[in-house]
Design a protein around this motif. Structure first.
Motif, PDB file in Angstrom:
ATOM      1  N   ILE A  83      14.127   0.151 -33.540  1.00 35.06           N
ATOM      2  CA  ILE A  83      12.843   0.762 -33.194  1.00 35.06           C
ATOM      3  C   ILE A  83      12.909   2.287 -33.301  1.00 35.06           C
ATOM      4  O   ILE A  83      11.919   2.937 -33.657  1.00 35.06           O
ATOM      5  CB  ILE A  83      12.376   0.304 -31.806  1.00 35.06           C
ATOM      6  CG1 ILE A  83      12.032  -1.189 -31.864  1.00 35.06           C
ATOM      7  CG2 ILE A  83      11.169   1.099 -31.335  1.00 35.06           C
ATOM      8  CD1 ILE A  83      11.002  -1.572 -32.934  1.00 35.06           C
ATOM      9  N   ALA A 103      10.178   4.174 -35.380  1.00 27.37           N
ATOM     10  CA  ALA A 103       9.382   5.230 -34.747  1.00 27.37           C
ATOM     11  C   ALA A 103       9.403   6.511 -35.569  1.00 27.37           C
ATOM     12  O   ALA A 103       8.411   7.239 -35.614  1.00 27.37           O
ATOM     13  CB  ALA A 103       9.899   5.496 -33.336  1.00 27.37           C
ATOM     14  N   THR A 148       3.146   2.321 -35.622  1.00 31.30           N
ATOM     15  CA  THR A 148       3.395   0.878 -35.508  1.00 31.30           C
ATOM     16  C   THR A 148       4.579   0.547 -34.612  1.00 31.30           C
ATOM     17  O   THR A 148       4.846  -0.636 -34.354  1.00 31.30           O
ATOM     18  CB  THR A 148       3.648   0.245 -36.888  1.00 31.30           C
ATOM     19  OG1 THR A 148       4.883   0.743 -37.423  1.00 31.30           O
ATOM     20  CG2 THR A 148       2.505   0.507 -37.852  1.00 31.30           C
ATOM     21  N   GLU A 154       5.390   0.686 -31.385  1.00 30.34           N
ATOM     22  CA  GLU A 154       5.230  -0.107 -30.166  1.00 30.34           C
ATOM     23  C   GLU A 154       4.967  -1.576 -30.496  1.00 30.34           C
ATOM     24  O   GLU A 154       5.577  -2.477 -29.915  1.00 30.34           O
ATOM     25  CB  GLU A 154       4.101   0.447 -29.303  1.00 30.34           C
ATOM     26  CG  GLU A 154       3.965  -0.288 -27.979  1.00 30.34           C
ATOM     27  CD  GLU A 154       2.913   0.313 -27.068  1.00 30.34           C
ATOM     28  OE1 GLU A 154       2.688  -0.291 -26.004  1.00 30.34           O
ATOM     29  OE2 GLU A 154       2.328   1.361 -27.389  1.00 30.34           O
ATOM     30  N   ARG A 155       4.078  -1.817 -31.438  1.00 30.94           N
ATOM     31  CA  ARG A 155       3.762  -3.192 -31.844  1.00 30.94           C
ATOM     32  C   ARG A 155       5.003  -3.878 -32.432  1.00 30.94           C
ATOM     33  O   ARG A 155       5.273  -5.048 -32.148  1.00 30.94           O
ATOM     34  CB  ARG A 155       2.624  -3.183 -32.867  1.00 30.94           C
ATOM     35  CG  ARG A 155       2.227  -4.551 -33.361  1.00 30.94           C
ATOM     36  CD  ARG A 155       0.995  -4.511 -34.253  1.00 30.94           C
ATOM     37  NE  ARG A 155       0.924  -3.406 -35.180  1.00 30.94           N
ATOM     38  CZ  ARG A 155       1.441  -3.427 -36.419  1.00 30.94           C
ATOM     39  NH1 ARG A 155       2.075  -4.486 -36.859  1.00 30.94           N
ATOM     40  NH2 ARG A 155       1.320  -2.376 -37.214  1.00 30.94           N
ATOM     41  N   ALA A 160       8.146  -3.164 -31.751  1.00 31.46           N
ATOM     42  CA  ALA A 160       9.104  -3.409 -30.668  1.00 31.46           C
ATOM     43  C   ALA A 160       8.757  -4.686 -29.924  1.00 31.46           C
ATOM     44  O   ALA A 160       9.639  -5.502 -29.615  1.00 31.46           O
ATOM     45  CB  ALA A 160       9.132  -2.223 -29.709  1.00 31.46           C
ATOM     46  N   VAL A 161       7.478  -4.886 -29.653  1.00 34.12           N
ATOM     47  CA  VAL A 161       7.036  -6.104 -28.968  1.00 34.12           C
ATOM     48  C   VAL A 161       7.352  -7.329 -29.822  1.00 34.12           C
ATOM     49  O   VAL A 161       7.854  -8.344 -29.321  1.00 34.12           O
ATOM     50  CB  VAL A 161       5.529  -6.019 -28.628  1.00 34.12           C
ATOM     51  CG1 VAL A 161       5.002  -7.358 -28.141  1.00 34.12           C
ATOM     52  CG2 VAL A 161       5.282  -4.932 -27.596  1.00 34.12           C
TER      53      VAL A 161
END
Length: 80
Positions: free
Chosen positions: A52, A56, A62, A64-65, A67-68
């Motif tokens: 991530i 980043a 993108t 955060e999305r 990482a989820v």
């Protein structure tokens, strides 16, 4: 059953395949093998943070999305 540990660069190719890096097709084949249960993935404890961090830097909108999505894969972690 094949067990793999993949580098963060492979994970980034899964998340950002449109960058068309030379090894993207191989990275996506590995992902398909994981999805079809032909390959078991085992990762070191830092794998998610490392992947991530790269995403980043390349695609902050993108991260955060992504990482989820990666966390949802529930990839086994080696802590020894």
């Amino acid at each position: 059953m094949n067990v793999l540990v993949v580098d963060a660069s492979v994970v980034v190719m899964w998340l950002l395949p449109d960058r068309n890096e030379e090894d993207t097709p191989i990275a996506l084949q590995i992902l398909d093998g994981i999805r079809s249960a032909e390959i078991d993935l085992m990762q070191p404890v830092h794998w998610l943070i490392e992947a991530i961090a790269v995403v980043a830097r390349i695609s902050p909108h993108t991260a955060e999305r992504q990482a989820v999505a990666l966390h949802a894969l529930e990839i086994p972690v080696m802590d020894s």
